[in-house]
Design an enzyme around this catalytic site. Structure first.
Site, PDB file in Angstrom:
ATOM      1  N   VAL A  67       0.755  -1.152  -0.032  1.00 31.73           N
ATOM      2  CA  VAL A  67       0.050  -0.001   0.003  1.00 31.73           C
ATOM      3  C   VAL A  67       0.830   1.286   0.046  1.00 31.73           C
ATOM      4  O   VAL A  67       0.514   2.382  -0.179  1.00 31.73           O
ATOM      5  CB  VAL A  67      -1.252   0.017   1.293  1.00 31.73           C
ATOM      6  CG1 VAL A  67      -1.887  -1.170   1.023  1.00 31.73           C
ATOM      7  CG2 VAL A  67      -0.390  -0.158   2.484  1.00 31.73           C
ATOM      8  N   LYS A  92     -25.813 -14.700   6.101  1.00 34.96           N
ATOM      9  CA  LYS A  92     -24.691 -14.806   5.044  1.00 34.96           C
ATOM     10  C   LYS A  92     -25.373 -15.070   3.512  1.00 34.96           C
ATOM     11  O   LYS A  92     -24.805 -14.615   2.875  1.00 34.96           O
ATOM     12  CB  LYS A  92     -23.647 -16.008   5.382  1.00 34.96           C
ATOM     13  CG  LYS A  92     -23.032 -15.490   6.661  1.00 34.96           C
ATOM     14  CD  LYS A  92     -22.275 -16.779   7.271  1.00 34.96           C
ATOM     15  CE  LYS A  92     -21.644 -16.291   8.510  1.00 34.96           C
ATOM     16  NZ  LYS A  92     -20.793 -17.435   9.136  1.00 34.96           N
TER      17      LYS A  92
HETATM   18  N1  HSE Z   1     -20.407 -18.397  14.014  1.00 35.17           N
HETATM   19  C1  HSE Z   1     -20.008 -18.251  12.758  1.00 35.17           C
HETATM   20  C2  HSE Z   1     -19.731 -19.596  12.097  1.00 35.17           C
HETATM   21  C3  HSE Z   1     -18.622 -17.469  12.840  1.00 35.17           C
HETATM   22  O1  HSE Z   1     -19.586 -20.709  12.886  1.00 35.17           O
HETATM   23  O2  HSE Z   1     -19.742 -19.644  11.085  1.00 35.17           O
HETATM   24  C4  HSE Z   1     -18.125 -16.936  11.379  1.00 35.17           C
HETATM   25  O3  HSE Z   1     -19.139 -16.042  10.852  1.00 35.17           O
END
Ligand code: HSE
Ligand code: NAP
Length: 428
Positions: free
Chosen positions: A33, A205
């Protein structure tokens, strides 16, 4: 060379890893960087707590605003977790022109659009690579690597804790409760592990991945969620006998502009590469119209893997800073959201039924499937010395969710069925 100054919010599992990597890889980072990266201040809940890395106590503070309002700080790295406590810090940091790196999927899944809009308004970067699949660079891959393709399916093991639990149950016959405790001690689980085991962490996610993959704003409520707390050792044993592993899969699919997103324990055929992803490892399978099948694999949680993604984001922010292009690479979803109906969502299903052991039972059961146009791939009666009832295992061909719901509803009034023991989606 003027150092880039970082305010670190949180010094737990991930924050500790960030400090270790920034300190340990300082020369490499500087070469990339063009200036040193300096962690200026660190927010913690308890400044007197014993830490497992040497840290200058003068850098620690229990007052977040001291960091957010410090004009010297260029970038905020948020690894403290939480939504209501964290969001005001992030928004004010952006208003003050600070760039943000976060590992917080809860925050991004719930308030991503608002945060990204604020970032654009102030020409700031918000990067969140570590929020999904820990050390796997899947967010950058979806935004940049697949920008030329049209993604049809994203299927992932995106929660390390549940994959760790299912793997230990499958390989060692370990008990669910014991392995969950172990995953907590190893720093994989969320502060409240219910969000891991009930599928909410994976759902957050998947909302993030589907938004990026389908270029469509997907909300958490659009994800159909079922966790692993109902998965028994018996289910895992049956699955293995038939050639499947039970995995908590997030599945996002697109067909004719309509999308569906779910998280559910799924029986995955041994031959599918995702079936052999074990322990805390994560994997994300992406099927693009042009590229075909791809798969990304790596540690999904834990100190250093997660911190690798956080610091990679930090490097990207600082590179943008040098080029004067912060806030210009945000992927703004542009497709209208059209969710599939229950008639359009289709998959293969596994059912384990406990039924009366007498003549004609199988005929009654298959008649119900026929009535709702569900075609069967296999039917198997299993002997079980511990169970006086007959155990029947059925695997269907692709059937719509609407039809399967009707079959299950009908089973409730079919006297010969003592219990629908388990129902799983089947992949592979
Ligand atoms: N608690 C989450 C997992 C941590 O077990 O994937 C990672 O995001
Ligand atoms: P953690 O170990 O619980 O650490 C949280 C840190 O934040 C601690 O240092 C804590 O201070 C501090 N903190 C929490 N709330 C605070 C508050 N209100 N005020 C001041 N300080 C506060 O959490 P983690 O596992 O590192 O996870 C951090 C974030 O990364 C979460 O969003 C998580 O979902 C995400 N993430 C974690 C992993 C993983 O493998 N752990 C992987 C990917 C993403 P004290 O130290 O004083 O208690």
């Amino acid at each position: 060379m003027k150092p880039v100054k970082v305010g670190l919010l949180g010094l737990g599992t991930v924050g500790t890893g960030v400090v270790r990597i920034v300190q340990g890889h300082q020369e490499d980072l500087r070469s990339q960087v063009g200036s040193p990266i300096q962690i200026e201040k660190i927010l913690v809940k308890d400044a007197n707590k014993v830490r497992n890395i040497p840290i200058d106590p003068g850098k620690l503070t229990e007052d977040a605003w001291e960091i957010i309002r410090d004009p010297e700080i260029d970038v905020i790295v948020e690894v403290m977790g939480g939504v209501d406590s964290t969001k005001p810090y992030i928004l004010e940091a952006l208003e003050r022109g600070k760039h943000v790196v976060t590992a917080n999927k809860d925050l991004m899944a719930l308030h991503g659009p608002e945060i990204l809009a604020k970032a654009q308004q102030h020409q700031c970067d918000v990067m969140y690579e570590a929020s999904v699949a820990g050390g796997i660079p899947i967010i950058r891959t979806l935004i940049e690597g697949f920008s030329s393709d049209r993604i049809l399916k994203i299927m992932g093991i995106v929660n390390g804790t549940t994959n760790y639990i299912l793997t230990k149950m499958s390989q060692e016959g370990a008990s669910y409760e014991d392995v969950l405790k172990e995953a907590q001690q190893l720093g994989y689980a969320e502060a409240d592990p219910t969000s891991d085991v009930e599928g909410l962490d994976a759902a957050r996610k998947m909302a993030i991945l589907a938004t990026l993959g389908f270029r469509t704003e997907v909300a958490l409520e659009d994800v159909d969620v079922r966790g692993i707390s109902g998965v028994s050792k018996e289910d895992i044993m049956y699955a293995k006998r038939l050639g499947y592993e039970v995995k908590l899969l997030g599945i996002a699919e697109r067909q004719d502009e309509h999308i569906s997103i779910s998280v559910q324990p799924t029986m995955v055929k041994f031959s599918h590469p995702i079936a052999s992803v074990n322990g805390v490892f994560n994997a994300v399978y992406v099927h693009g119209e042009a590229v075909g099948e791809t798969m990304f694999y790596g540690a999904g949680a834990g100190e250093l893997p997660t911190a690798t993604s956080v610091v990679a984001d930090l490097v990207a922010v600082v590179k943008n800073l040098k080029l004067g292009v912060n806030g210009q690479k945000t992927m703004v979803p542009y497709n209208e959201k059209k969710l599939k109906s229950d008639e359009q969502i289709a998959c293969k299903n596994f059912l384990l039924l406990h039924v009366e052991d007498k003549a004609g039972v199988l005929a009654q059961i298959t008649q119900v499937f026929a009535e709702y146009e569900v075609s069967l791939a296999s039917v198997l009666q299993q002997p079980n010395a511990d169970n006086p009832d007959a155990e029947i295992i059925i695997i269907t061909h692709d059937a719509s969710k609407a039809s399967m719901d009707k079959v299950l509803k009908h089973f409730e009034r079919l006297g010969v069925i003592r219990k629908v023991k388990s129902v799983y989606r089947v992949e592979g």
